[in-house]
Write a protein that holds these residues in place. Structure first.
Motif, PDB file in Angstrom:
ATOM      1  N   ALA A  30       0.817  -1.216   0.000  1.00  0.00           N
ATOM      2  CA  ALA A  30       0.000   0.000   0.000  1.00  0.00           C
ATOM      3  C   ALA A  30       0.852   1.268   0.000  1.00  0.00           C
ATOM      4  N   ASP A  31       2.080   1.154   0.462  1.00  0.00           N
ATOM      5  CA  ASP A  31       2.952   2.322   0.576  1.00  0.00           C
ATOM      6  C   ASP A  31       3.764   2.597  -0.685  1.00  0.00           C
ATOM      7  N   TYR A  32       3.611   1.770  -1.706  1.00  0.00           N
ATOM      8  CA  TYR A  32       4.446   1.872  -2.901  1.00  0.00           C
ATOM      9  C   TYR A  32       3.592   1.856  -4.167  1.00  0.00           C
ATOM     10  N   LEU A  54      -1.432   4.321  -1.975  1.00  0.00           N
ATOM     11  CA  LEU A  54      -2.787   4.563  -1.467  1.00  0.00           C
ATOM     12  C   LEU A  54      -3.785   4.805  -2.601  1.00  0.00           C
ATOM     13  N   ASP A  55      -3.502   4.237  -3.771  1.00  0.00           N
ATOM     14  CA  ASP A  55      -4.406   4.352  -4.929  1.00  0.00           C
ATOM     15  C   ASP A  55      -4.642   5.802  -5.330  1.00  0.00           C
ATOM     16  N   VAL A 101      11.204   3.039  -3.695  1.00  0.00           N
ATOM     17  CA  VAL A 101      11.257   4.126  -2.724  1.00  0.00           C
ATOM     18  C   VAL A 101       9.854   4.410  -2.222  1.00  0.00           C
ATOM     19  N   LEU A 102       9.685   4.346  -0.923  1.00  0.00           N
ATOM     20  CA  LEU A 102       8.360   4.539  -0.320  1.00  0.00           C
ATOM     21  C   LEU A 102       7.777   5.881  -0.731  1.00  0.00           C
TER      22      LEU A 102
END
Length: 128
Positions: A30-32, A54-55, A101-102
């Motif tokens: 979800a973070d990428y 997060l879409d 990378v986040l």
């Protein structure tokens, strides 16, 4: 060690639907930004779809717009590719890939496939 694992490929007929899954270990997807690419025999790798962290943003390759949908199930740490109205020209190995990378996303670089984390691929064959 972070790994992406694709599943859901198979042999279908033209007009059928198929859903591919990309599950991660060692990373919260979800973070990428996560996306799908494909490569048919004798052809270059092609961008298919992407969903950012997060879409926040989704994009599709021209050849799949209106037929394919990318989505996430954060509880399952999985990204899906729903493929409808499949055509023989959709036959390819489909790869899941993630930004390293986040929170970072470059539309140009991502669609070019300039990514370091890839799954092993899953084969989709569409018969006419």
């Amino acid at each position: 060690q972070v790994q992406l694992v694709e599943s859901g490929g198979g042999l279908v007929q033209a007009g059928d639907s198929l859903r591919l899954s990309c599950t991660a270990s060692g990373r919260t997807l979800a973070d990428y930004a996560v996306g799908w690419f494909r490569q048919a025999p004798g052809k270059e790798r092609e961008f298919v779809a992407v969903t950012t962290r997060l879409d926040g943003y989704r994009a599709y390759g021209d050849s799949v717009k209106g037929r394919f949908t990318i989505s996430r199930d954060n509880a399952k740490n999985t990204v899906y590719l729903q493929m409808n109205s499949l055509k023989p020209e959709d036959t390819a190995v489909y790869y899941c890939a993630s930004e390293s990378v986040l929170g970072f996303y470059s539309d140009y670089d991502f669609k070019k496939g300039d990514l370091k984390l890839w799954g092993q691929g899953t084969l989709v064959t569409v018969s006419s």
